[in-house]
Design an enzyme around this catalytic site. Structure first.
Site, PDB file in Angstrom:
ATOM      1  N   LYS A 142      31.432  35.553  38.793  1.00 53.50           N
ATOM      2  CA  LYS A 142      32.494  35.790  40.099  1.00 53.50           C
ATOM      3  C   LYS A 142      32.311  34.773  41.065  1.00 53.50           C
ATOM      4  O   LYS A 142      33.108  34.663  41.900  1.00 53.50           O
ATOM      5  CB  LYS A 142      31.699  37.177  40.643  1.00 53.50           C
ATOM      6  CG  LYS A 142      32.566  38.522  40.058  1.00 53.50           C
ATOM      7  CD  LYS A 142      31.960  39.721  40.595  1.00 53.50           C
ATOM      8  CE  LYS A 142      32.672  40.887  39.854  1.00 53.50           C
ATOM      9  NZ  LYS A 142      32.032  42.164  40.273  1.00 53.50           N
ATOM     10  N   LYS A 144      38.773  39.169  28.742  1.00 55.01           N
ATOM     11  CA  LYS A 144      38.804  40.592  28.674  1.00 55.01           C
ATOM     12  C   LYS A 144      39.912  41.009  29.721  1.00 55.01           C
ATOM     13  O   LYS A 144      40.295  40.458  30.955  1.00 55.01           O
ATOM     14  CB  LYS A 144      37.413  41.283  29.024  1.00 55.01           C
ATOM     15  CG  LYS A 144      36.954  41.037  30.407  1.00 55.01           C
ATOM     16  CD  LYS A 144      35.610  41.701  30.655  1.00 55.01           C
ATOM     17  CE  LYS A 144      35.401  41.591  32.451  1.00 55.01           C
ATOM     18  NZ  LYS A 144      34.232  42.143  33.122  1.00 55.01           N
ATOM     19  N   LYS A 148      40.426  43.979  36.292  1.00 53.53           N
ATOM     20  CA  LYS A 148      40.875  44.287  37.486  1.00 53.53           C
ATOM     21  C   LYS A 148      41.261  43.119  38.319  1.00 53.53           C
ATOM     22  O   LYS A 148      42.283  42.791  38.977  1.00 53.53           O
ATOM     23  CB  LYS A 148      40.211  45.224  38.560  1.00 53.53           C
ATOM     24  CG  LYS A 148      40.336  46.472  37.826  1.00 53.53           C
ATOM     25  CD  LYS A 148      39.062  47.560  38.777  1.00 53.53           C
ATOM     26  CE  LYS A 148      38.427  48.409  37.892  1.00 53.53           C
ATOM     27  NZ  LYS A 148      37.138  48.920  38.525  1.00 53.53           N
TER      28      LYS A 148
END
Ligand code: TYM
Length: 329
Positions: A109, A192, A195
């Site tokens: 992230k 993957k 969101k």
């Protein structure tokens, strides 16, 4: 059993559903289950307060629409149960800096924006997740593959606490269904479905307009061949679609391969689009119905939080005692 989901988007997607939520619904039949919408986790990245409130309710409505039964399972919002944050502080005091630094989700992230722009909350995110699990003395944690490392950390922290302060926590295990542990992006089947990471065309949202989800399936990336066979190495796009098809219909992958042998991708995608539409159409309607009555939705969540606290308060009291705190009023 405990699991959680972040209210960070307007809709959950098929990765969330097939990787986790479907198991939540199935496992509530014969387990004492606690399911939470993790709003404390959602504030670790930049967000809009108004959207968070809306998305938290939308998340709860989707969980109900998916089949979580609030009579059987305890469904609640994390911030309404203060022991999560209280235990997270305790857990942060037995977590090593190096150990926390090794969490791959944090590294992923922050890879783009740089660690300087990340918050301390994002760094300690997995410790709060450990507290979520341990405060219920959960044995099993139904999640997708991307959460495995966080559950491993949780196990380490539980064992460490027990070793240092005496047996207090159960040591939980991740419950991961291999076949659907990682659902991939429809446009980029090497990463993957996510969101934050996927393009809109790469994600099928549970609340997509049925027509939109059908179109996404039809335009999913496959390859230049025409054989519908499950080969994750060489045909990751087709393999991902087969996984979704099989999970939604309960039919074996080998059976689907036989059915579409020699028929090319067109028929296969068209039929899968129908299967997806059949799933999302009632799901969307049910969710919108739950959202229509916000007072009732909030009451379900408040009742869930109260039930949750009946478990978390005694756990925290025991922890505080073990830590050597003087008993309070
Ligand atoms: P979150 O909100 O990102 O995702 C919710 C669940 O969906 C699973 N998932 C997937 N499974 C398969 N394929 C995918 N493409 C896919 N994308 C998401 C996730 O593995 C997860 O099970 N940190 C957690 C939330 C959390 C939690 C907890 C989970 C907070 N506290 C305690 C378990 C126990 C998260 O961000 O999930």
């Amino acid at each position: 059993m405990l699991s959680g989901i972040q209210p960070t988007a307007d809709s959950f997607h098929f990765g969330n559903y097939l990787g986790a939520l479907r198991q939540w619904v199935a496992l509530q039949e014969d387990h004492e289950a606690f399911y939470c919408v993790v709003d404390l986790h959602a504030i670790t990245v930049e967000y809009d307060p108004k959207a968070l409130r809306e998305r938290t309710r939308r998340s709860a409505a989707q969980l109900l629409a998916a089949g979580i039964d609030p009579e059987r399972s305890t469904l609640f919002v994390q911030s309404q149960v203060p022991e999560h944050a209280q235990l997270a502080w305790v857990m942060s005091c037995i977590t090593g800096m190096g150990e926390a630094s090794r969490m791959t989700q944090f590294k992923d992230k922050t890879a783009k924006g740089g660690a300087d722009r990340a918050t301390v909350g994002l760094f300690t995110y997995p410790i709060l997740q450990a507290a979520d699990i341990l405060v219920y003395q959960a044995d099993r944690v139904p999640v997708g593959e991307d959460q495995r490392q966080h559950v491993e950390l949780t196990r380490d922290l539980a064992q460490r606490f027990n070793h240092r302060f005496g047996k207090t926590f159960r040591v939980p295990e991740a419950y991961i269904v291999k076949e659907t542990a990682k659902i991939f992006d429809l446009q980029d089947p090497s990463s993957k479905m996510s969101k934050s990471g996927s393009s809109p065309a790469g994600i099928i949202d549970l609340l997509d307009e049925p027509k939109a989800s059908a179109k996404k399936i039809r335009s999913a990336v496959t390859d230049s061949g025409r054989d519908v066979i499950f080969d994750e190495e060489n045909k990751p796009g087709v393999a991902n679609l087969l996984t979704i098809y099989s999970a939604l219909t309960g039919r074996k992958i080998s059976e689907l391969e036989d059915e579409y042998a020699g028929r090319g991708y067109g028929d296969f995608k068209k039929d899968l689009a129908d299967v997806v539409v059949e799933f999302v159409t009632p799901f969307r309607e049910k969710t919108l119905t739950y959202l229509d009555d916000k007072a009732q939705l909030d009451a379900i969540l408040a009742a869930g939080a109260e039930r949750a606290r009946a478990v978390t308060e005694p756990t925290l009291a025991k922890v505080y005692d073990r830590l050597g705190f003087v008993p309070g009023p």
